[in-house]
Design an enzyme around this catalytic site. Structure first.
Site, mmCIF file in Angstrom:
data_model
loop_
_atom_site.group_PDB
_atom_site.id
_atom_site.type_symbol
_atom_site.label_atom_id
_atom_site.label_comp_id
_atom_site.label_asym_id
_atom_site.label_seq_id
_atom_site.Cartn_x
_atom_site.Cartn_y
_atom_site.Cartn_z
ATOM 1 N N MET A 15 -6.343 45.641 7.217
ATOM 2 C CA MET A 15 -4.980 45.127 7.324
ATOM 3 C C MET A 15 -3.963 46.256 7.155
ATOM 4 O O MET A 15 -3.159 46.281 6.214
ATOM 5 C CB MET A 15 -4.760 44.035 6.275
ATOM 6 C CG MET A 15 -5.633 42.810 6.470
ATOM 7 S SD MET A 15 -5.191 41.843 7.956
ATOM 8 C CE MET A 15 -6.416 42.437 9.131
ATOM 9 N N HIS A 16 -3.990 47.189 8.100
ATOM 10 C CA HIS A 16 -3.164 48.392 7.993
ATOM 11 C C HIS A 16 -1.672 48.071 7.831
ATOM 12 O O HIS A 16 -1.048 48.404 6.830
ATOM 13 C CB HIS A 16 -3.340 49.262 9.246
ATOM 14 C CG HIS A 16 -4.732 49.676 9.535
ATOM 15 N ND1 HIS A 16 -5.442 50.528 8.724
ATOM 16 C CD2 HIS A 16 -5.556 49.365 10.564
ATOM 17 C CE1 HIS A 16 -6.641 50.732 9.243
ATOM 18 N NE2 HIS A 16 -6.732 50.033 10.361
ATOM 19 N N ASP A 17 -1.097 47.446 8.853
ATOM 20 C CA ASP A 17 0.359 47.272 8.902
ATOM 21 C C ASP A 17 0.906 46.249 7.903
ATOM 22 O O ASP A 17 1.963 46.480 7.300
ATOM 23 C CB ASP A 17 0.794 46.938 10.328
ATOM 24 C CG ASP A 17 0.489 48.079 11.299
ATOM 25 O OD1 ASP A 17 0.227 49.202 10.817
ATOM 26 O OD2 ASP A 17 0.491 47.844 12.513
ATOM 27 N N THR A 74 -5.508 51.392 3.162
ATOM 28 C CA THR A 74 -5.583 50.255 4.088
ATOM 29 C C THR A 74 -7.030 49.846 4.340
ATOM 30 O O THR A 74 -7.317 48.680 4.613
ATOM 31 C CB THR A 74 -4.883 50.542 5.431
ATOM 32 O OG1 THR A 74 -5.571 51.576 6.130
ATOM 33 C CG2 THR A 74 -3.430 50.924 5.219
#
Length: 321
Positions: free
Chosen positions: A252-254, A201
């Protein structure tokens, strides 16, 4: 976006702060591959009341009143909640006034655990579950209904740090740190599980320079209200990253977990026998690779590579389509 008839049914378990809201936008955009049917909420980035209200508002903005939404756990199974309001704002959506957003779907009277079970049974063997917050709801559902393991086709989890440093402690990522016991329960349940850790991520970021250029695209967007909302929360998110000394841009992890479910060809996964430290406060939430794998232990598919530019394009297309 109109859902395709061949799309896989999707349930998202979220602690909606800024990147979870972006993940919901991406999931809606990828409706030809993933048919968003249900959302369950959990305390994490902020308190449950806010993660639930934020999820309803994001779905309302997307015109997705058809999505079933249920509230879940108010805190971790065996630890004290450590929220991340510093990165998401007091109520989870930065400086956005939630009252000006559409109301969204009505909240289901059943619990998150019951909705997870209901969706798994209705879509037996086909359900995709994407978890972008602490894994409390999922762990409680597995404990209440052990047969869920055979009903969920795939679970994609945003969480953990393998070789990368953690973002709460040197070894722990936020979701796993908040509820390490839940993370360990889910990772060792025998599910077909893909893990999207900080290792990948952190490779997909929106920089301050890119953000400035995106402002010019809002008016030409197909959904300017969605694009405007996304840029408003990203503005806060980038500021929080800079205030914390993280100058490489906002990760932009999720949204990446959603893309990993919809577009797995953009990722490289390797199987690793993995546990999560749930008892020691010194190493709370840390991922531990097992040297000696117990008999019958199912390994986790861990993301180790990502085609970052293509994933970022998908996120931006979701916002500005």
């Amino acid at each position: 976006m109109t859902n395709g008839s061949t799309a896989r049914p999707l349930l998202m378990d979220v602690d909606t702060g800024i990147d979870d809201a972006l993940a919901l936008i991406v999931a809606d955009h990828l409706g030809e591959r993933l048919r968003l049917k249900a959302v369950t909420t959990v305390a994490g980035n902020v308190a449950l009341e806010d993660t639930t209200a934020n999820s309803l508002a994001a779905l309302g903005l997307l015109g997705r009143e058809d999505v079933a939404v249920a509230a879940g756990a108010t805190g971790p199974i065996a630890h004290t909640l450590v929220p991340a309001a510093k990165f998401h704002g007091e109520h989870g959506l930065g400086a956005v006034d939630r009252s000006r957003l559409p109301a969204g779907p009505k909240l289901s009277p059943i619990s998150a655990v019951e909705l997870i079970c209901q969706q798994a049974r209705e879509n037996a063997g086909r359900l995709v579950l994407i978890a972008t917050g602490p894994l409390t709801n999922v762990a409680l559902a597995l404990k209440a209904y052990p047969d869920l393991v055979g009903m969920i086709d795939e679970i994609v989890v945003m969480g953990g740090a393998i070789e990368e440093a953690g973002n709460v402690t040197s070894g722990a990522e936020s979701n796993f740190y908040i509820d390490p016991l839940a993370a360990d329960i889910v990772l060792t349940a025998g599910l077909n599980l893909k893990l999207v850790p900080l290792d990948i991520t952190h490779q997909v970021r929106i920089s301050q320079e890119l953000f400035i250029s995106l402002r010019e695209q809002v008016k030409s967007s197909g959904r300017p209200e969605v694009a405007g909302f996304a840029l408003e929360i990203l503005d806060f998110y980038l500021g929080a990253y800079l205030s914390a000394g993280r100058k490489g841009g906002a990760a932009m992890h999720d949204p990446l977990a959603v893309i990993a479910a919809a577009r797995p060809e953009l990722f490289t996964f390797v199987e690793i026998p993995l546990r999560v430290e749930a008892t020691s406060e010194l190493t709370r939430g840390q991922c531990v690779k097992l040297r000696d794998q117990p008999a019958g232990f199912k390994q986790v598919k861990v993301g180790v590579g990502v085609q970052a530019a293509q994933c970022l394009d998908i996120i931006l297309n979701a916002v500005f389509s």
